[in-house]
Design an enzyme around this catalytic site. Sequence first.
Site, PDB file in Angstrom:
ATOM      1  N   HIS A  97       0.802  -1.236   0.000  1.00  0.00           N
ATOM      2  CA  HIS A  97       0.000   0.000   0.000  1.00  0.00           C
ATOM      3  C   HIS A  97       0.834   1.286   0.000  1.00  0.00           C
ATOM      4  O   HIS A  97       0.671   2.160   0.861  1.00  0.00           O
ATOM      5  CB  HIS A  97      -0.951   0.008   1.196  1.00  0.00           C
ATOM      6  CG  HIS A  97      -2.140  -0.905   1.035  1.00  0.00           C
ATOM      7  ND1 HIS A  97      -2.941  -0.894  -0.100  1.00  0.00           N
ATOM      8  CD2 HIS A  97      -2.658  -1.848   1.858  1.00  0.00           C
ATOM      9  CE1 HIS A  97      -3.908  -1.800   0.044  1.00  0.00           C
ATOM     10  NE2 HIS A  97      -3.753  -2.400   1.204  1.00  0.00           N
ATOM     11  N   ASP A 101      -1.642  -5.748  -3.559  1.00  0.00           N
ATOM     12  CA  ASP A 101      -1.977  -4.471  -2.906  1.00  0.00           C
ATOM     13  C   ASP A 101      -0.711  -3.644  -2.712  1.00  0.00           C
ATOM     14  O   ASP A 101      -0.315  -3.283  -1.603  1.00  0.00           O
ATOM     15  CB  ASP A 101      -2.740  -4.672  -1.586  1.00  0.00           C
ATOM     16  CG  ASP A 101      -4.227  -4.860  -1.813  1.00  0.00           C
ATOM     17  OD1 ASP A 101      -4.643  -4.949  -2.998  1.00  0.00           O
ATOM     18  OD2 ASP A 101      -4.984  -4.905  -0.827  1.00  0.00           O
ATOM     19  N   HIS A 135      -6.762  -4.047  -4.757  1.00  0.00           N
ATOM     20  CA  HIS A 135      -6.546  -2.639  -5.137  1.00  0.00           C
ATOM     21  C   HIS A 135      -6.089  -2.507  -6.585  1.00  0.00           C
ATOM     22  O   HIS A 135      -6.565  -1.629  -7.305  1.00  0.00           O
ATOM     23  CB  HIS A 135      -5.590  -1.965  -4.143  1.00  0.00           C
ATOM     24  CG  HIS A 135      -6.278  -1.641  -2.856  1.00  0.00           C
ATOM     25  ND1 HIS A 135      -6.728  -0.385  -2.537  1.00  0.00           N
ATOM     26  CD2 HIS A 135      -6.652  -2.453  -1.839  1.00  0.00           C
ATOM     27  CE1 HIS A 135      -7.343  -0.425  -1.358  1.00  0.00           C
ATOM     28  NE2 HIS A 135      -7.297  -1.674  -0.916  1.00  0.00           N
TER      29      HIS A 135
HETATM   30 MN   LIG Z   1      -6.368  -6.274  -0.056  1.00  0.00          MN
END
Ligand SMILES: [Mn+2]
Length: 237
Positions: free
Chosen positions: A20, A47, A74
Amino acid sequence: MLQRFPRNLRGRDFAVGDIHGHFSRVAVALQEAAFDPARDRLFSVGDLIDRGPECERVLEWLAYPWFFPVRGNHEHMLLNAQVDLHFSNGGAWFYGLADAARDNIATRLARLPLLIEVEVPEGRIGIVHADVPSADWTALRIAVEREAGGSEELLEHCLWSSQRIMSGDASRVRGISAVVVGHTPLQRPAMLGNVIHIDTGGWLPKGRGGYFTLLDLHSLRTIPALAAAFHLPLPHT
Ligand SMILES: [Mn+2]
């Protein structure tokens, strides 16, 4: 949709949880593990983007010859043009980019497989973002390959489900030595049956107690280390 890797005879193999947009923090974790980019490989449960401050560095990381992620929910929201959902889940950074930059990122992310299989000394390890929707890895692999990515339901489960960890389902996934997943942040890594959850929230804001866990795929030891190391259950259990 499936990417296979032969054994790494020269070095180690690690897996890391959801990133992330926190690539600098991953780099620190790699340094602490004395990661050697000339010999070692880093697999990721996906992600890579959204929420953190370094999302645009995803292209730099995807160019590293030792970095191998699967697709997370994502990346999937971005690729599937689920704009509202993506925007409200930390994806706003993407829609502020110029068209060419967005195209570059989408083109590269579209190449991420849904599943990875890595040969290791103890057998074969599967990697998928969130969960395995069936009790049989081979059945999942066949469904994914046959349907060019699988049905929406299958994708949904692979990319979004927290069912196994939330229900404490410790049943074994057949047809694979172990499966590594992320998506659901935990205080420490956990193994249910032969499914290992490694997202320890390294991407969370400072002060929330998150940290990056590196799982050594050859020994199943984690960095930082757990009090008791993971062991694969016997095949018949
Ligand atoms: Mn996830």
